[in-house]
Design an enzyme around this catalytic site. Structure first.
Site, PDB file in Angstrom:
ATOM      1  CG  HIS A 181      -2.060  -0.946   1.113  1.00 55.69           C
ATOM      2  ND1 HIS A 181      -2.678  -1.496   2.214  1.00 55.69           N
ATOM      3  CD2 HIS A 181      -2.695  -1.463   0.034  1.00 55.69           C
ATOM      4  CE1 HIS A 181      -3.650  -2.297   1.809  1.00 55.69           C
ATOM      5  NE2 HIS A 181      -3.671  -2.291   0.501  1.00 55.69           N
ATOM      6  CB  CYS A 478      -3.434  -3.021 -15.891  1.00 54.73           C
ATOM      7  SG  CYS A 478      -4.056  -4.633 -15.365  1.00 54.73           S
TER       8      CYS A 478
END
EC number: 2.7.3.9
Length: 546
Positions: A181, A478
Site C-alpha cells: 500500500h 496494468c
C-alpha cells in the site's frame, strides 16, 4: 548508504521525520462492566471508521481504496466479537481492543498472502481506536515545517494517503514490497519511495538524507556535490515528463498506448487531465466496498457511466468485480477461508453466482449504450481456458469486447489457447509475481522475489506478448510494473502493446519511452531476461536505455 527496493523514481533530500509514537493501553486499566466496555469500543470504532471514510471520499485512486478498506476493518464483526470476549474476561476498553487486534493479527499472519498484508492496517486501526477511547489526538505523521524525508518501519495506508508531497519529499520504509500500500499510494502521489530497506531504524530523526527512488538507496549525510548532480538529473527528468503531451510512442515512432488505472468517476476526471489514451483498468469493486447490499443494475450503470463520460471517445477497459481476499464485499456471501489469496476471489465469485456477474455486465452494457463509449470488459483471477470462454460468451452476448487478466501461471502457459476466445488480455504483474514465486508480496524478507524486474516474471510476460502477436491481438500491462519508466521500456521491448498505470506516472513513462527507440527497448529486454536476478536485470536494462 542503505539499499532497498526502488518503487517510485525521483530524488528527495531533507531532514528525517518519523511517525509519532503510537498510543498504548494503560498498564492497569479499570475493567468495569463488560457491556459498557463493548459499547465504548463500538462507539470509538464507528468514529474511526467515519473519519477514514470521509478521507476516502476526499481522496482518489489507490488512496481512496485503502482508506475505505481500512474503515471496513474498524467495523469488522470478528474484531467486535474478540473485544467482547476480552471484556467479559475483565479487560477494559483499550486493553480489550489491543488484545483483540493481536488475536486477529495472528490469524491474518497465519493465513498468509493478501490477508497477511492487512496486519499493518489492523495495527493502525488499533492505534486509532485506542486513541479515541483514551481521548488522545489521532495518531499519524507529523507535519514538518520544511521539506523532509519520511522514514518508518512501515506506514499505515491512512497515514500514507494523507501525505503532502510539498512537505514530504521522499519516503523510505524498512518493511513492505513493490506492491505494498505504501508503494502504491506513494506512486499515486508522485513521492520518491524506497521500501524494504535493511537497518533503516539506525537512521534517526533530524539526520539529513537523500532518497533515490530510481536506484533504491537512502544515503545519510550525503555529499552535497553528488546531491546537486542527482537533483539536477531529477529536475531534467521531471521537466521532460511535464512537457510530454502524448501519444505513447518510442523515439522512432513505435506506438505503445499509455493508459490510466481508475476506480470511479472522480478518479477518471483527474486522469483525463493527463495525456492518456484511455483507461486500462477500471477497478469496479472499489466502488462497492462499503455497500452491504448489491447495487441495482441502474445504480451500477450510473457509476460506470461517470467513468465512460470522463473519457469521452477514449477506450475504457472495465474489470469485473475483483472481490475476495483483501477486498471483501458484504453482498458477495464469501466464506471464511484459510488462505483467501488462493480462495474464492475474482471470477470465481461469478462462477459461483452467475446472476450477480450478469447483473454487473448488464450495468456495464447499459452505461455503454447511454454514453456510446469504447468499452471492453475483462475478468480477474481466470485460471482455465473453459473459464475464459465462459466469460467471453457472456460479454459478447452484450455486444462488448472480452478479455481477461493474466495473473496466474496457468494462463501464461495457455496464452495461445486463451486468445482463441478473447479480444485482448491485460497482465496484472502484482498477482502474477506473487503466484509465480509463491511469495507473499508483503513479506519484506521475500521482496526480492516479488520485485517486478525478476527475469522469470519478465519471461512470463514475453510468453504472453508472443502469443498476442501470433493471434494479432493486444497485450497490456496494468500492474504496478507499468508505472516504472525504465521497466515500461523493457515491457515495450518484450512486445507489450499498452501500459496502464497511476495517473501521476503517465507523463514520466511516456516521456521516457519518447527518448528511446524500439531497438533499445528490445535490447534492454533481452539483457534483463538474461540476467541472473532482479538487481542485475535492472542494471543491464538501464545500460541500453541511457
Amino acid at each position: 548508504m542503505y539499499s532497498g527496493t526502488a518503487v517510485v523514481p525521483g530524488i528527495g533530500v531533507g531532514p528525517v521525520v518519523r511517525p509519532a509514537p503510537r498510543p498504548t493501553a494503560p498498564e492497569h486499566e479499570e475493567a468495569g462492566d463488560p457491556s459498557v466496555t463493548t459499547v465504548a469500543f463500538g462507539t470509538a470504532a464507528a468514529e474511526v471508521a467515519r473519519r477514514l471514510r470521509a478521507r476516502s471520499k476526499a481522496a482518489s485512486g489507490a488512496a481512496s481504496e485503502v482508506l475505505s478498506a481500512t474503515a471496513t476493518l474498524a467495523e469488522d464483526r470478528g474484531l467486535a466479537t474478540f473485544v467482547t470476549k476480552h471484556a467479559t474476561q475483565g479487560a477494559g476498553p483499550a486493553t480489550a481492543t489491543t488484545a483483540a487486534i493481536e488475536e486477529l493479527a495472528a490469524m491474518f499472519t497465519a493465513a498468509g498472502g493478501l490477508m497477511a498484508e492487512r496486519v499493518t492496517d489492523l495495527y493502525d486501526v488499533r492505534d486509532r481506536i485506542v486513541a479515541e477511547l483514551l481521548e488522545l489526538p489521532e495518531p499519524g505523521i507529523p507535519v514538518p515545517d520544511e521539506p523532509s524525508v519520511l522514514l518508518a518501519d512501515d506506514l499505515a495506508p491512512a497515514d500514507t494517503a494523507g501525505l503532502d508531497p510539498a512537505r514530504i519529499v521522499a519516503i523510505a520504509t524498512e518493511l513492505g514490497g513493490s506492491t505494498s500500500h505504501t508503494a502504491i499510494i506513494a506512486r499515486q502521489l508522485g513521492i520518491p519511495c524506497v521500501v524494504a530497506v535493511t537497518d533503516l531504524h539506525d537512521v534517526t530523526a533530524g539526520d539529513r538524507v537523500a532518497v533515490d527512488g530510481s536506484r533504491g538507496t537512502v544515503t545519510v549525510d550525503p555529499d552535497e556535490a553528488q546531491v546537486a548532480a542527482l537533483v539536477e538529473e531529477d529536475r531534467r527528468t521531471r521537466e521532460a515528463a511535464a512537457g510530454w503531451t502524448g501519444p505513447g510512442r518510442t523515439a522512432d515512432g513505435h506506438e505503445v498506448q499509455i493508459l490510466a488505472n481508475v476506480q470511479d468517476g472522480a478518479g477518471a476526471r483527474v486522469a483525463a487531465e493527463q495525456p492518456i489514451e484511455g483507461v486500462g483498468l477500471f477497478r469496479t469493486e472499489l466502488s462497492f466496498l462499503d455497500r452491504s447490499t448489491e447495487p441495482t443494475v441502474d445504480e451500477q450503470a450510473d457509476i460506470y457511466a461517470a467513468v465512460f463520460e470522463a473519457m469521452g471517445d477514449k477506450k475504457v477497459i472495465v474489470r469485473t468485480l475483483d472481490a475476495g481476499s483483501d477486498k471483501p464485499l458484504a453482498f458477495a456471501n464469501q466464506p471464511d477461508e484459510p488462505n483467501p489469496a488462493l480462495g474464492v476471489r475474482g471470477l470465481r465469485i461469478g462462477l459461483a453466482d452467475p446472476a450477480m456477474l450478469d447483473r454487473q455486465l448488464d450495468g456495464i452494457a447499459a452505461a455503454q449504450a447511454r454514453t456510446g463509449a469504447d468499452v471492453r470488459v475483462m475478468a480477474p483471477m481466470v485460471t482455465t481456458e473453459a473459464e475464459a470462454q465462459w466469460f467471453a460468451e457472456r460479454v459478447r452476448a452484450r455486444g462488448l469486447l472480452a478479455g481477461i487478466m493474466i495473473e496466474t501461471p496457468s494462463t501464461v502457459l495457455l496464452a495461445d489457447r486463451m486468445f482463441r476466445h478473447l479480444d485482448f488480455v491485460s497482465i496484472g504483474t502484482n498477482d502474477l509475481s506473487q503466484y509465480t514465486f509463491a511469495a507473499d508480496r508483503m513479506a519484506p524478507t521475500l521482496s526480492d522475489l516479488t520485485d517486478p524486474w525478476q527475469p522469470a516474471l519478465l519471461a512470463s510476460i514475453k510468453l504472453v506478448a508472443d502469443a498476442g502477436r501470433r493471434a494479432g491481438k493486444p497485450v497490456g500491462v496494468c500492474g504496478e510494473a507499468a508505472a516504472h519508466p525504465l521497466l515500461a521500456c523493457v515491457l515495450t521491448g518484450l512486445g507489450v502493446t499498452s501500459l496502464s498505470c497511476a495517473a501521476t506516472a503517465v507523463r514520466p513513462v511516456g516521456a521516457k519511452l519518447a527518448q528511446v527507440t524500439l531497438a533499445q527497448c528490445e535490447a534492454a529486454a533481452e539483457a534483463a531476461l538474461a540476467a541472473p536476478d532482479h538487481a542485475r536485470a535492472a542494471q543491464a536494462a538501464a545500460e541500453h536505455l541511457a
